[in-house]
Design a protein around this motif. Structure first.
Motif, PDB file in Angstrom:
ATOM      1  N   ASP A 155       0.809  -1.217   0.000  1.00 36.47           N
ATOM      2  CA  ASP A 155       0.000   0.000   0.000  1.00 36.47           C
ATOM      3  C   ASP A 155       0.844   1.269   0.000  1.00 36.47           C
ATOM      4  O   ASP A 155       0.306   2.366  -0.033  1.00 36.47           O
ATOM      5  CB  ASP A 155      -0.915   0.025   1.237  1.00 36.47           C
ATOM      6  CG  ASP A 155      -1.911  -1.113   1.221  1.00 36.47           C
ATOM      7  OD1 ASP A 155      -2.187  -1.625   0.134  1.00 36.47           O
ATOM      8  OD2 ASP A 155      -2.399  -1.498   2.302  1.00 36.47           O
ATOM      9  N   GLN A 172      -1.953   5.621   4.281  1.00 35.12           N
ATOM     10  CA  GLN A 172      -2.538   4.412   3.691  1.00 35.12           C
ATOM     11  C   GLN A 172      -3.526   3.779   4.651  1.00 35.12           C
ATOM     12  O   GLN A 172      -4.544   3.229   4.246  1.00 35.12           O
ATOM     13  CB  GLN A 172      -1.429   3.427   3.284  1.00 35.12           C
ATOM     14  CG  GLN A 172      -0.646   2.765   4.398  1.00 35.12           C
ATOM     15  CD  GLN A 172       0.451   3.660   4.944  1.00 35.12           C
ATOM     16  OE1 GLN A 172       0.545   4.821   4.604  1.00 35.12           O
ATOM     17  NE2 GLN A 172       1.299   3.100   5.793  1.00 35.12           N
ATOM     18  N   ARG A 173      -3.245   3.879   5.957  1.00 32.47           N
ATOM     19  CA  ARG A 173      -4.178   3.330   6.941  1.00 32.47           C
ATOM     20  C   ARG A 173      -5.409   4.216   7.048  1.00 32.47           C
ATOM     21  O   ARG A 173      -6.518   3.718   7.258  1.00 32.47           O
ATOM     22  CB  ARG A 173      -3.489   3.228   8.306  1.00 32.47           C
ATOM     23  CG  ARG A 173      -2.373   2.204   8.317  1.00 32.47           C
ATOM     24  CD  ARG A 173      -1.910   1.973   9.733  1.00 32.47           C
ATOM     25  NE  ARG A 173      -0.899   0.922   9.767  1.00 32.47           N
ATOM     26  CZ  ARG A 173      -0.625   0.218  10.843  1.00 32.47           C
ATOM     27  NH1 ARG A 173      -1.272   0.443  11.963  1.00 32.47           N
ATOM     28  NH2 ARG A 173       0.295  -0.708  10.793  1.00 32.47           N
ATOM     29  N   HIS A 175      -6.720   5.922   4.596  1.00 35.08           N
ATOM     30  CA  HIS A 175      -7.544   5.613   3.431  1.00 35.08           C
ATOM     31  C   HIS A 175      -8.239   4.265   3.580  1.00 35.08           C
ATOM     32  O   HIS A 175      -9.397   4.117   3.215  1.00 35.08           O
ATOM     33  CB  HIS A 175      -6.693   5.618   2.161  1.00 35.08           C
ATOM     34  CG  HIS A 175      -6.417   7.000   1.663  1.00 35.08           C
ATOM     35  ND1 HIS A 175      -7.403   7.905   1.417  1.00 35.08           N
ATOM     36  CD2 HIS A 175      -5.263   7.627   1.378  1.00 35.08           C
ATOM     37  CE1 HIS A 175      -6.870   9.035   1.005  1.00 35.08           C
ATOM     38  NE2 HIS A 175      -5.568   8.904   0.969  1.00 35.08           N
ATOM     39  N   LYS A 176      -7.517   3.305   4.106  1.00 36.61           N
ATOM     40  CA  LYS A 176      -8.104   1.973   4.261  1.00 36.61           C
ATOM     41  C   LYS A 176      -9.276   2.017   5.237  1.00 36.61           C
ATOM     42  O   LYS A 176     -10.337   1.455   4.978  1.00 36.61           O
ATOM     43  CB  LYS A 176      -7.036   0.985   4.752  1.00 36.61           C
ATOM     44  CG  LYS A 176      -7.449  -0.467   4.581  1.00 36.61           C
ATOM     45  CD  LYS A 176      -6.288  -1.405   4.815  1.00 36.61           C
ATOM     46  CE  LYS A 176      -5.902  -2.152   3.552  1.00 36.61           C
ATOM     47  NZ  LYS A 176      -4.656  -2.899   3.688  1.00 36.61           N
ATOM     48  N   ASP A 179     -12.157   3.715   3.651  1.00 36.03           N
ATOM     49  CA  ASP A 179     -12.765   2.861   2.632  1.00 36.03           C
ATOM     50  C   ASP A 179     -13.603   1.764   3.275  1.00 36.03           C
ATOM     51  O   ASP A 179     -14.722   1.495   2.844  1.00 36.03           O
ATOM     52  CB  ASP A 179     -11.650   2.269   1.762  1.00 36.03           C
ATOM     53  CG  ASP A 179     -12.197   1.618   0.521  1.00 36.03           C
ATOM     54  OD1 ASP A 179     -12.965   2.295  -0.185  1.00 36.03           O
ATOM     55  OD2 ASP A 179     -11.884   0.450   0.268  1.00 36.03           O
ATOM     56  N   ASN A 180     -13.069   1.148   4.344  1.00 33.88           N
ATOM     57  CA  ASN A 180     -13.825   0.113   5.054  1.00 33.88           C
ATOM     58  C   ASN A 180     -15.118   0.676   5.607  1.00 33.88           C
ATOM     59  O   ASN A 180     -16.181   0.059   5.493  1.00 33.88           O
ATOM     60  CB  ASN A 180     -13.005  -0.446   6.225  1.00 33.88           C
ATOM     61  CG  ASN A 180     -11.943  -1.413   5.753  1.00 33.88           C
ATOM     62  OD1 ASN A 180     -12.011  -1.893   4.637  1.00 33.88           O
ATOM     63  ND2 ASN A 180     -10.966  -1.680   6.590  1.00 33.88           N
TER      64      ASN A 180
ATOM     65  N   GLY B  68     -12.523  -4.914  -2.735  1.00 29.15           N
ATOM     66  CA  GLY B  68     -11.264  -4.314  -2.321  1.00 29.15           C
ATOM     67  C   GLY B  68     -10.536  -3.629  -3.444  1.00 29.15           C
ATOM     68  O   GLY B  68     -11.102  -3.389  -4.512  1.00 29.15           O
ATOM     69  N   GLN B 121      -2.148   4.594  -6.228  1.00 25.38           N
ATOM     70  CA  GLN B 121      -2.960   3.672  -5.444  1.00 25.38           C
ATOM     71  C   GLN B 121      -4.375   3.704  -5.986  1.00 25.38           C
ATOM     72  O   GLN B 121      -5.077   4.700  -5.862  1.00 25.38           O
ATOM     73  CB  GLN B 121      -2.956   4.076  -3.973  1.00 25.38           C
ATOM     74  CG  GLN B 121      -1.590   4.391  -3.411  1.00 25.38           C
ATOM     75  CD  GLN B 121      -0.725   3.170  -3.242  1.00 25.38           C
ATOM     76  OE1 GLN B 121      -1.229   2.054  -3.108  1.00 25.38           O
ATOM     77  NE2 GLN B 121       0.582   3.358  -3.263  1.00 25.38           N
ATOM     78  N   ASN B 123      -8.246   1.886  -6.317  1.00 26.44           N
ATOM     79  CA  ASN B 123      -9.152   1.080  -5.504  1.00 26.44           C
ATOM     80  C   ASN B 123     -10.417   0.782  -6.302  1.00 26.44           C
ATOM     81  O   ASN B 123     -11.188   1.682  -6.611  1.00 26.44           O
ATOM     82  CB  ASN B 123      -9.500   1.837  -4.221  1.00 26.44           C
ATOM     83  CG  ASN B 123     -10.271   0.979  -3.247  1.00 26.44           C
ATOM     84  OD1 ASN B 123     -10.781  -0.076  -3.602  1.00 26.44           O
ATOM     85  ND2 ASN B 123     -10.361   1.431  -2.019  1.00 26.44           N
TER      86      ASN B 123
END
Lengths: 246, 184
Positions: A155, A172-173, A175-176, A179-180, B68, B121, B123
Protein backbone atom coordinates in the motif's frame (compact mmCIF):
# COMPACT_ATOMS: atom_id res chain seq x y z
CA UNK A 1 15.75 36.30 16.38
CA UNK A 2 12.08 37.01 16.60
CA UNK A 3 11.32 40.68 16.80
CA UNK A 4 8.06 42.11 18.02
CA UNK A 5 6.75 42.57 14.50
CA UNK A 6 7.56 38.96 13.61
CA UNK A 7 5.48 37.75 16.51
CA UNK A 8 2.53 39.79 15.37
CA UNK A 9 2.59 38.16 11.97
CA UNK A 10 2.65 34.79 13.70
CA UNK A 11 -0.37 35.60 15.77
CA UNK A 12 -2.28 36.72 12.72
CA UNK A 13 -1.60 33.43 10.98
CA UNK A 14 -2.60 31.39 14.00
CA UNK A 15 -5.99 32.96 14.20
CA UNK A 16 -6.64 32.75 10.48
CA UNK A 17 -5.67 29.18 9.78
CA UNK A 18 -8.15 26.45 10.57
CA UNK A 19 -7.23 23.58 12.85
CA UNK A 20 -5.99 20.30 11.49
CA UNK A 21 -7.89 17.09 10.97
CA UNK A 22 -5.60 14.33 12.19
CA UNK A 23 -3.46 14.76 15.25
CA UNK A 24 -1.21 12.94 17.64
CA UNK A 25 -0.54 13.12 21.33
CA UNK A 26 2.76 11.84 22.71
CA UNK A 27 3.26 11.29 26.42
CA UNK A 28 6.99 11.61 27.00
CA UNK A 29 6.65 10.53 30.62
CA UNK A 30 5.67 7.01 29.70
CA UNK A 31 7.91 6.71 26.63
CA UNK A 32 10.71 4.32 27.48
CA UNK A 33 12.70 5.01 24.34
CA UNK A 34 12.51 1.37 23.28
CA UNK A 35 12.49 2.24 19.54
CA UNK A 36 9.60 -0.09 18.77
CA UNK A 37 7.85 2.77 16.97
CA UNK A 38 10.94 3.38 14.86
CA UNK A 39 11.06 -0.25 13.77
CA UNK A 40 7.31 -0.48 13.20
CA UNK A 41 7.34 2.69 11.12
CA UNK A 42 10.17 1.43 8.92
CA UNK A 43 8.29 -1.84 8.33
CA UNK A 44 4.95 -0.21 7.61
CA UNK A 45 6.28 2.47 5.31
CA UNK A 46 9.03 0.64 3.41
CA UNK A 47 11.72 2.89 4.80
CA UNK A 48 15.12 1.82 3.51
CA UNK A 49 18.00 0.60 5.61
CA UNK A 50 20.85 2.94 4.96
CA UNK A 51 23.73 1.01 6.47
CA UNK A 52 26.56 2.20 8.67
CA UNK A 53 28.63 4.03 6.09
CA UNK A 54 25.93 6.38 4.87
CA UNK A 55 24.61 6.76 8.40
CA UNK A 56 28.03 8.07 9.29
CA UNK A 57 27.49 10.84 6.77
CA UNK A 58 24.24 11.74 8.48
CA UNK A 59 22.13 10.18 5.75
CA UNK A 60 20.20 7.76 7.90
CA UNK A 61 16.53 7.47 7.05
CA UNK A 62 13.81 7.49 9.66
CA UNK A 63 10.29 8.81 9.56
CA UNK A 64 10.27 8.80 13.35
CA UNK A 65 13.21 9.02 15.72
CA UNK A 66 13.68 9.17 19.48
CA UNK A 67 15.42 12.36 20.49
CA UNK A 68 17.32 12.56 23.75
CA UNK A 69 18.80 15.61 25.37
CA UNK A 70 21.05 16.04 28.36
CA UNK A 71 20.77 18.76 30.96
CA UNK A 72 23.42 20.05 33.37
CA UNK A 73 27.19 19.79 33.64
CA UNK A 74 29.20 16.62 34.16
CA UNK A 75 28.93 14.77 36.54
CA UNK A 76 25.47 16.11 37.26
CA UNK A 77 24.02 15.21 33.86
CA UNK A 78 20.38 14.41 33.68
CA UNK A 79 18.63 12.99 30.68
CA UNK A 80 15.41 14.66 29.63
CA UNK A 81 12.48 12.38 28.78
CA UNK A 82 12.68 10.61 25.44
CA UNK A 83 11.12 12.63 22.69
CA UNK A 84 9.73 10.76 19.66
CA UNK A 85 9.97 13.18 16.75
CA UNK A 86 8.24 12.82 13.42
CA UNK A 87 6.63 15.08 10.83
CA UNK A 88 4.34 17.38 12.79
CA UNK A 89 1.94 17.70 9.82
CA UNK A 90 2.00 21.46 10.20
CA UNK A 91 -1.08 23.43 9.29
CA UNK A 92 1.18 26.14 7.92
CA UNK A 93 4.17 24.12 6.86
CA UNK A 94 7.49 25.69 6.07
CA UNK A 95 8.45 22.86 3.72
CA UNK A 96 5.58 23.45 1.30
CA UNK A 97 6.18 26.94 -0.14
CA UNK A 98 9.86 26.26 -0.88
CA UNK A 99 9.31 23.28 -3.15
CA UNK A 100 9.94 24.42 -6.73
CA UNK A 101 8.16 21.36 -8.14
CA UNK A 102 5.01 21.45 -5.96
CA UNK A 103 5.84 17.95 -4.83
CA UNK A 104 5.09 18.65 -1.20
CA UNK A 105 1.60 20.06 -1.02
CA UNK A 106 -1.11 20.40 1.56
CA UNK A 107 -3.93 17.93 1.35
CA UNK A 108 -7.24 19.75 1.49
CA UNK A 109 -9.09 16.53 2.17
CA UNK A 110 -6.99 15.16 5.02
CA UNK A 111 -5.19 18.33 6.20
CA UNK A 112 -1.85 16.58 5.99
CA UNK A 113 1.42 17.50 4.33
CA UNK A 114 1.77 15.28 1.33
CA UNK A 115 4.96 14.21 -0.32
CA UNK A 116 4.23 13.22 -3.92
CA UNK A 117 7.25 11.02 -4.61
CA UNK A 118 6.76 10.86 -8.35
CA UNK A 119 6.65 14.64 -8.51
CA UNK A 120 9.77 15.10 -6.37
CA UNK A 121 12.96 16.06 -8.19
CA UNK A 122 15.18 16.03 -5.10
CA UNK A 123 16.15 19.65 -4.55
CA UNK A 124 16.04 19.03 -0.76
CA UNK A 125 14.84 22.58 -0.13
CA UNK A 126 11.99 21.20 1.99
CA UNK A 127 14.30 19.27 4.30
CA UNK A 128 16.53 22.28 4.74
CA UNK A 129 13.53 24.40 5.60
CA UNK A 130 11.96 21.98 8.07
CA UNK A 131 12.47 23.24 11.63
CA UNK A 132 11.89 19.73 13.00
CA UNK A 133 14.43 18.11 10.67
CA UNK A 134 12.16 15.15 10.07
CA UNK A 135 12.53 14.70 6.33
CA UNK A 136 14.91 12.13 4.92
CA UNK A 137 16.36 11.92 1.50
CA UNK A 138 17.12 8.85 -0.58
CA UNK A 139 20.76 9.43 -1.39
CA UNK A 140 21.00 6.05 -3.09
CA UNK A 141 18.89 3.13 -4.15
CA UNK A 142 19.48 1.19 -0.97
CA UNK A 143 19.79 -2.54 -1.35
CA UNK A 144 17.08 -4.87 -0.06
CA UNK A 145 18.60 -8.32 -0.13
CA UNK A 146 16.32 -11.34 -0.43
CA UNK A 147 14.02 -12.14 1.31
CA UNK A 148 13.50 -8.55 2.53
CA UNK A 149 11.46 -7.46 -0.53
CA UNK A 150 8.77 -9.88 0.63
CA UNK A 151 7.95 -7.71 3.61
CA UNK A 152 7.38 -4.53 1.61
CA UNK A 153 4.00 -2.98 2.23
CA UNK A 154 2.10 -3.00 -1.08
CA UNK A 155 0.00 0.00 0.00
CA UNK A 156 3.02 2.27 0.15
CA UNK A 157 5.14 3.38 -2.78
CA UNK A 158 8.73 2.13 -2.73
CA UNK A 159 10.86 5.22 -3.12
CA UNK A 160 13.90 5.38 -5.31
CA UNK A 161 17.06 7.44 -5.34
CA UNK A 162 16.74 11.21 -5.40
CA UNK A 163 13.38 11.40 -3.67
CA UNK A 164 12.49 13.07 -0.39
CA UNK A 165 10.27 11.25 2.07
CA UNK A 166 8.75 11.74 5.49
CA UNK A 167 6.08 10.60 7.91
CA UNK A 168 2.62 10.56 6.34
CA UNK A 169 0.64 9.82 9.53
CA UNK A 170 0.20 6.42 7.83
CA UNK A 171 -2.11 7.89 5.19
CA UNK A 172 -2.54 4.41 3.69
CA UNK A 173 -4.18 3.33 6.94
CA UNK A 174 -6.36 6.43 6.95
CA UNK A 175 -7.54 5.61 3.43
CA UNK A 176 -8.10 1.97 4.26
CA UNK A 177 -10.15 2.83 7.35
CA UNK A 178 -12.20 5.36 5.42
CA UNK A 179 -12.77 2.86 2.63
CA UNK A 180 -13.83 0.11 5.05
CA UNK A 181 -16.18 2.48 6.83
CA UNK A 182 -17.68 3.62 3.54
CA UNK A 183 -18.19 0.03 2.41
CA UNK A 184 -20.12 -0.61 5.61
CA UNK A 185 -22.02 2.65 5.26
CA UNK A 186 -20.77 4.35 8.42
CA UNK A 187 -18.29 6.93 9.61
CA UNK A 188 -14.78 6.09 10.79
CA UNK A 189 -14.94 5.45 14.55
CA UNK A 190 -12.31 6.94 16.83
CA UNK A 191 -9.74 4.30 17.73
CA UNK A 192 -10.77 2.02 14.88
CA UNK A 193 -7.32 2.28 13.41
CA UNK A 194 -4.09 3.95 14.38
CA UNK A 195 -0.65 4.64 12.98
CA UNK A 196 2.05 1.98 12.98
CA UNK A 197 4.08 3.76 15.66
CA UNK A 198 1.10 4.11 18.00
CA UNK A 199 0.11 0.51 17.39
CA UNK A 200 3.58 -0.79 18.21
CA UNK A 201 4.16 1.34 21.30
CA UNK A 202 4.17 -1.09 24.27
CA UNK A 203 3.61 1.77 26.73
CA UNK A 204 0.82 3.38 24.67
CA UNK A 205 2.67 6.67 24.76
CA UNK A 206 1.37 7.62 21.31
CA UNK A 207 -2.29 8.34 20.61
CA UNK A 208 -3.62 9.16 17.18
CA UNK A 209 -6.99 10.42 16.04
CA UNK A 210 -9.16 13.30 14.89
CA UNK A 211 -8.35 16.62 16.48
CA UNK A 212 -11.37 18.24 14.84
CA UNK A 213 -13.68 15.88 16.72
CA UNK A 214 -14.01 17.04 20.32
CA UNK A 215 -15.13 13.57 21.43
CA UNK A 216 -12.05 11.73 20.21
CA UNK A 217 -9.40 10.49 22.62
CA UNK A 218 -6.72 12.84 21.29
CA UNK A 219 -8.98 15.85 21.67
CA UNK A 220 -9.83 14.82 25.22
CA UNK A 221 -6.15 14.39 26.08
CA UNK A 222 -5.25 17.75 24.58
CA UNK A 223 -8.07 19.43 26.46
CA UNK A 224 -7.23 17.98 29.86
CA UNK A 225 -3.45 18.09 29.83
CA UNK A 226 -0.80 20.77 29.62
CA UNK A 227 0.65 19.78 26.33
CA UNK A 228 3.13 21.69 24.25
CA UNK A 229 3.51 21.83 20.51
CA UNK A 230 7.10 22.13 19.51
CA UNK A 231 8.31 25.35 17.88
CA UNK A 232 4.76 26.57 17.82
CA UNK A 233 6.13 30.10 18.11
CA UNK A 234 7.30 29.83 14.50
CA UNK A 235 3.69 29.74 13.39
CA UNK A 236 3.89 26.31 11.83
CA UNK A 237 0.64 25.08 13.47
CA UNK A 238 1.96 21.60 14.26
CA UNK A 239 -0.53 18.79 14.88
CA UNK A 240 1.48 16.79 17.39
CA UNK A 241 1.11 17.58 21.09
CA UNK A 242 3.73 16.52 23.64
CA UNK A 243 3.13 15.91 27.34
CA UNK A 244 6.03 16.07 29.75
CA UNK A 245 6.45 16.30 33.51
CA UNK A 246 3.01 15.59 34.85
CA UNK B 1 28.02 25.09 -44.60
CA UNK B 2 24.25 24.90 -43.94
CA UNK B 3 23.55 26.52 -47.31
CA UNK B 4 25.64 23.86 -49.08
CA UNK B 5 23.67 21.17 -47.27
CA UNK B 6 20.37 22.67 -48.41
CA UNK B 7 21.59 22.90 -52.01
CA UNK B 8 22.60 19.24 -51.92
CA UNK B 9 19.24 18.24 -50.43
CA UNK B 10 17.34 20.05 -53.21
CA UNK B 11 18.80 17.95 -56.02
CA UNK B 12 17.03 14.60 -56.85
CA UNK B 13 19.47 12.40 -54.91
CA UNK B 14 19.04 14.57 -51.84
CA UNK B 15 15.25 14.35 -52.06
CA UNK B 16 15.45 10.57 -52.23
CA UNK B 17 17.72 10.56 -49.16
CA UNK B 18 15.22 12.71 -47.28
CA UNK B 19 12.48 10.32 -48.34
CA UNK B 20 14.38 7.27 -47.11
CA UNK B 21 15.14 8.86 -43.76
CA UNK B 22 11.51 9.88 -43.37
CA UNK B 23 10.26 6.38 -44.23
CA UNK B 24 12.70 4.76 -41.82
CA UNK B 25 11.66 7.00 -38.92
CA UNK B 26 7.99 6.61 -39.78
CA UNK B 27 8.08 2.83 -39.95
CA UNK B 28 9.97 2.52 -36.65
CA UNK B 29 7.39 4.78 -35.01
CA UNK B 30 4.54 2.84 -36.60
CA UNK B 31 6.04 -0.45 -35.45
CA UNK B 32 6.48 0.93 -31.94
CA UNK B 33 2.85 2.02 -31.86
CA UNK B 34 1.75 -1.33 -33.25
CA UNK B 35 3.50 -3.27 -30.49
CA UNK B 36 1.76 -1.19 -27.82
CA UNK B 37 -1.60 -2.06 -29.37
CA UNK B 38 -1.09 -5.80 -29.09
CA UNK B 39 -2.29 -7.97 -26.30
CA UNK B 40 0.55 -9.86 -24.66
CA UNK B 41 1.23 -13.55 -25.10
CA UNK B 42 -0.87 -15.21 -22.42
CA UNK B 43 -0.34 -18.76 -21.13
CA UNK B 44 -3.92 -19.57 -22.19
CA UNK B 45 -5.71 -17.83 -25.04
CA UNK B 46 -8.61 -16.98 -22.75
CA UNK B 47 -11.51 -15.50 -24.76
CA UNK B 48 -13.49 -12.94 -22.75
CA UNK B 49 -15.88 -12.67 -25.67
CA UNK B 50 -17.10 -16.26 -25.40
CA UNK B 51 -17.44 -16.30 -21.65
CA UNK B 52 -19.14 -12.94 -21.25
CA UNK B 53 -21.53 -13.93 -24.06
CA UNK B 54 -22.71 -16.86 -21.92
CA UNK B 55 -23.86 -14.28 -19.41
CA UNK B 56 -21.13 -14.94 -16.83
CA UNK B 57 -20.87 -11.82 -14.67
CA UNK B 58 -17.57 -9.99 -14.50
CA UNK B 59 -17.76 -10.20 -10.72
CA UNK B 60 -18.07 -13.99 -10.83
CA UNK B 61 -14.50 -14.21 -12.09
CA UNK B 62 -13.20 -10.89 -10.69
CA UNK B 63 -14.99 -10.75 -7.30
CA UNK B 64 -12.33 -8.55 -5.70
CA UNK B 65 -13.58 -5.55 -7.69
CA UNK B 66 -16.59 -5.20 -5.40
CA UNK B 67 -14.69 -5.84 -2.19
CA UNK B 68 -11.26 -4.31 -2.32
CA UNK B 69 -8.51 -2.55 -4.21
CA UNK B 70 -7.72 -5.24 -6.77
CA UNK B 71 -10.16 -7.19 -8.90
CA UNK B 72 -8.12 -10.37 -9.01
CA UNK B 73 -7.76 -13.04 -11.70
CA UNK B 74 -9.60 -16.33 -11.13
CA UNK B 75 -7.62 -19.41 -10.21
CA UNK B 76 -7.82 -22.57 -12.28
CA UNK B 77 -10.17 -24.08 -9.69
CA UNK B 78 -12.83 -21.64 -10.87
CA UNK B 79 -12.21 -22.45 -14.53
CA UNK B 80 -12.27 -26.14 -13.78
CA UNK B 81 -15.64 -25.97 -12.03
CA UNK B 82 -17.15 -25.43 -15.49
CA UNK B 83 -14.59 -26.90 -17.79
CA UNK B 84 -14.47 -30.26 -16.07
CA UNK B 85 -18.01 -30.79 -17.33
CA UNK B 86 -17.53 -29.41 -20.83
CA UNK B 87 -16.76 -31.96 -23.49
CA UNK B 88 -14.66 -29.51 -25.48
CA UNK B 89 -12.14 -29.30 -22.63
CA UNK B 90 -10.84 -32.75 -23.54
CA UNK B 91 -10.40 -31.93 -27.22
CA UNK B 92 -9.61 -28.22 -27.56
CA UNK B 93 -5.97 -27.27 -28.05
CA UNK B 94 -6.72 -23.92 -26.48
CA UNK B 95 -7.72 -25.68 -23.30
CA UNK B 96 -4.82 -28.13 -23.15
CA UNK B 97 -2.68 -25.78 -21.02
CA UNK B 98 -5.58 -25.40 -18.55
CA UNK B 99 -5.80 -29.17 -18.19
CA UNK B 100 -2.07 -29.34 -17.66
CA UNK B 101 -2.17 -26.68 -14.93
CA UNK B 102 -5.05 -28.38 -13.15
CA UNK B 103 -3.36 -31.75 -13.25
CA UNK B 104 0.01 -30.48 -12.06
CA UNK B 105 -1.49 -27.98 -9.62
CA UNK B 106 0.78 -25.16 -10.80
CA UNK B 107 -0.63 -21.63 -10.96
CA UNK B 108 -1.33 -20.05 -14.35
CA UNK B 109 0.99 -17.10 -14.80
CA UNK B 110 -1.17 -14.52 -16.56
CA UNK B 111 0.58 -11.48 -17.95
CA UNK B 112 -1.00 -8.31 -16.48
CA UNK B 113 -2.35 -5.79 -18.97
CA UNK B 114 -4.44 -3.33 -16.96
CA UNK B 115 -1.97 -1.72 -14.60
CA UNK B 116 -1.09 1.56 -12.98
CA UNK B 117 2.45 2.30 -11.79
CA UNK B 118 3.55 1.48 -8.26
CA UNK B 119 3.22 5.11 -7.14
CA UNK B 120 -0.51 5.18 -7.90
CA UNK B 121 -2.96 3.67 -5.44
CA UNK B 122 -6.10 2.54 -7.18
CA UNK B 123 -9.15 1.08 -5.50
CA UNK B 124 -11.82 -0.86 -7.40
CA UNK B 125 -14.27 -1.02 -4.52
CA UNK B 126 -14.85 2.73 -4.34
CA UNK B 127 -15.55 2.90 -8.07
CA UNK B 128 -17.81 -0.12 -8.31
CA UNK B 129 -19.72 1.08 -5.22
CA UNK B 130 -20.10 4.50 -6.85
CA UNK B 131 -21.80 2.81 -9.78
CA UNK B 132 -18.97 2.96 -12.28
CA UNK B 133 -19.23 0.21 -14.85
CA UNK B 134 -16.29 -1.93 -15.79
CA UNK B 135 -16.65 -0.74 -19.40
CA UNK B 136 -15.96 2.88 -18.39
CA UNK B 137 -12.39 2.00 -17.75
CA UNK B 138 -11.73 -1.37 -19.37
CA UNK B 139 -13.65 -0.96 -22.58
CA UNK B 140 -16.11 -3.45 -23.94
CA UNK B 141 -14.85 -6.87 -22.87
CA UNK B 142 -17.64 -8.61 -24.79
CA UNK B 143 -15.69 -7.96 -27.99
CA UNK B 144 -12.25 -8.88 -26.72
CA UNK B 145 -10.68 -12.23 -27.12
CA UNK B 146 -7.50 -11.79 -25.13
CA UNK B 147 -7.71 -8.93 -22.63
CA UNK B 148 -6.05 -5.74 -23.77
CA UNK B 149 -5.90 -2.28 -22.35
CA UNK B 150 -8.03 0.05 -24.46
CA UNK B 151 -6.72 3.21 -22.85
CA UNK B 152 -3.65 4.26 -20.99
CA UNK B 153 -4.43 4.83 -17.33
CA UNK B 154 -2.73 8.19 -17.18
CA UNK B 155 -3.47 10.89 -14.68
CA UNK B 156 -5.72 12.86 -17.00
CA UNK B 157 -7.91 9.81 -17.51
CA UNK B 158 -8.47 9.52 -13.77
CA UNK B 159 -8.81 13.23 -13.05
CA UNK B 160 -11.20 14.00 -15.93
CA UNK B 161 -13.76 11.64 -14.50
CA UNK B 162 -13.05 12.65 -10.92
CA UNK B 163 -13.61 16.33 -11.60
CA UNK B 164 -16.71 15.54 -13.60
CA UNK B 165 -18.24 13.30 -10.95
CA UNK B 166 -17.46 15.78 -8.17
CA UNK B 167 -19.45 18.48 -9.99
CA UNK B 168 -20.32 21.37 -7.71
CA UNK B 169 -19.54 19.47 -4.51
CA UNK B 170 -16.41 21.23 -3.21
CA UNK B 171 -15.69 18.71 -0.45
CA UNK B 172 -15.86 15.84 -2.92
CA UNK B 173 -13.65 17.69 -5.37
CA UNK B 174 -11.11 18.30 -2.61
CA UNK B 175 -11.07 14.58 -1.96
CA UNK B 176 -11.03 13.33 -5.53
CA UNK B 177 -8.47 15.83 -6.88
CA UNK B 178 -6.18 15.59 -3.87
CA UNK B 179 -2.71 14.25 -4.66
CA UNK B 180 -2.90 12.21 -1.46
CA UNK B 181 -5.92 10.31 -2.75
CA UNK B 182 -3.86 8.52 -5.38
CA UNK B 183 -0.19 9.10 -4.55
CA UNK B 184 1.31 7.91 -1.26
Amino acid sequence: MATVTDLKITELKLSEAEGGKWGMVIDQDICTGCQACVAACAMENNVSFVGDVDSGYGRSMHWIRIERFWEGEYPEVKMTPNQPMMCQQCGSATCEPVCPAFATVHSQAEQLNLQVYNRCVGTRYCANNCPYQVRSFNWRDYERPEPLPNQLNPDVTVRTRGVMEKCTFCIQRIHKAQDNAKAEGREVVDGEFTTACAQACPASAITFGRVDDSESLVSQLIKHGHGVKHLEELGTLPNVTYFKGG
Amino acid sequence: MIKRLFDWLKQPLGLIAVGIVFLAVFSVAAYGLYTTQQSPAQPIQFPHKTHVAFGIQCLYCHPGAAKGPSAGIPSQAKCWACHQQIAKTQTSVLLAPLKEHVESGTPIEWVPVAQVPDFVQFNHRAHVAAGQNCENCHGDMTTQTIAENPQVFNMGFCLDCHIKSAGEDQAKLNKLADCGTCHY
